[in-house]
Design an enzyme around this catalytic site. Structure first.
Site, PDB file in Angstrom:
ATOM      1  N   ASP A 118       1.096  -0.781   0.051  1.00 56.64           N
ATOM      2  CA  ASP A 118      -0.039  -0.073  -0.480  1.00 56.64           C
ATOM      3  C   ASP A 118       0.871   1.212   0.093  1.00 56.64           C
ATOM      4  O   ASP A 118       1.970   1.012   0.286  1.00 56.64           O
ATOM      5  CB  ASP A 118      -0.784  -0.104   1.216  1.00 56.64           C
ATOM      6  CG  ASP A 118      -0.232  -0.143   2.616  1.00 56.64           C
ATOM      7  OD1 ASP A 118       0.952   0.924   2.457  1.00 56.64           O
ATOM      8  OD2 ASP A 118      -0.505  -0.836   3.762  1.00 56.64           O
ATOM      9  N   LEU A 119       0.297   2.102  -0.200  1.00 55.67           N
ATOM     10  CA  LEU A 119       0.942   4.409  -0.469  1.00 55.67           C
ATOM     11  C   LEU A 119       2.156   4.429   0.662  1.00 55.67           C
ATOM     12  O   LEU A 119       3.114   4.407   0.769  1.00 55.67           O
ATOM     13  CB  LEU A 119      -0.049   4.735  -0.407  1.00 55.67           C
ATOM     14  CG  LEU A 119       0.615   5.938  -0.975  1.00 55.67           C
ATOM     15  CD1 LEU A 119       0.800   6.396  -1.893  1.00 55.67           C
ATOM     16  CD2 LEU A 119      -0.943   7.729  -0.602  1.00 55.67           C
TER      17      LEU A 119
END
Length: 257
Positions: A118-119
């Site tokens: 994820d980011l």
């Protein structure tokens, strides 16, 4: 109608495949990638845009092109990227945020992410155009270990770490037992290493949240025996023959170039 007739006449001979399958089998990306490119009008069949992913293609007669270039099977490629925090694991972002593809401009071939980070997560991200390889790494039935280093928002007790080792209950069920090692404690935070054999969405973060804490920093350091080592953040390298053989993906290691 004509396309269906071609299908019934030629299906037993092998050359007919759906357009999305032709794209994915060529090693350009996953079927999801293929459907996206097709819907966006980037695929031409005999010079005409085809936006139906289930369109049947005769590999002996039809000419397929992608972004203006004739479609050809590409050599299998396997790389390790040290993904920085703040980069999306996607091809494009409507908001213009950086993606991992901004770091891969010199790879020379299309590669798809093998799983996701994820980011706000950094660390080891595998990229490949080998769909069988990707399936083996991401399918939880193969129990490929993924190792992370975690900075937690609180000091965790030994009993809390034992809960991770035995499995914690999440909304989507009990997690498999994890291998957990306390790295160190500061005055406020616990730093630990955790190895899991699943790949649920945000799994490590949710496991820590089940202990009434949060993840402040998350770095994936290994997949199986493959480790980041001294690779600088934001850089990539090709997997070695030994690493590929260690994953049991290739029956015979690839030749050195």
């Amino acid at each position: 109608m004509e396309n269906r007739q071609r299908q019934s006449k030629r299906l037993d001979r092998g050359p007919l495949k759906t357009l999305e399958r032709v794209i994915s089998k060529a090693g350009l990306g996953s079927r999801t990638d293929a459907r996206k490119w097709i819907s966006e009008g980037e695929i031409l069949v005999n010079g005409k845009i085809v936006t139906n992913a289930d369109h049947w293609v005769d590999l002996e007669r039809d000419r397929v092109s992608f972004q203006g270039k004739p479609l050809r099977a590409v050599a299998k490629s396997y790389i390790l990227l040290y993904k920085p925090k703040g980069y999306l694991t996607t091809w494009r972002d409507p908001q213009g945020r950086p993606t991992v593809y901004d770091l891969l401009r010199d790879v020379g071939t299309w590669l798809a992410p093998v799983g996701r980070l994820d980011l706000d997560t950094s660390g080891l991200l595998l990229m490949s155009n080998d769909n069988d390889f990707a399936e083996r790494i991401t399918n939880p039935n193969h129990k490929i270990a993924k190792t992370y280093q975690v900075k937690c928002s609180a000091l965790l007790s030994d009993s809390q770490l034992d809960r991770l080792r035995h499995g914690v209950e999440l909304k989507d069920g009990l997690t498999r037992p994890a291998d957990v090692r306390r790295l160190r404690d500061s005055s406020k935070y616990t730093f630990l290493e955790i190895t899991i054999t699943e790949g649920r969405n945000r799994q490590v973060r949710r496991m820590i949240e089940a202990l009434d804490a949060k993840v402040l920093k998350l770095v994936r350091t290994a997949i199986g025996a493959i480790r980041i080592g001294d690779l600088p953040i934001g850089k990539w390298r090709r997997l070695t023959e030994q690493e590929l053989a260690g994953l049991g993906v290739l029956k015979t290691p690839p030749r050195r170039r």
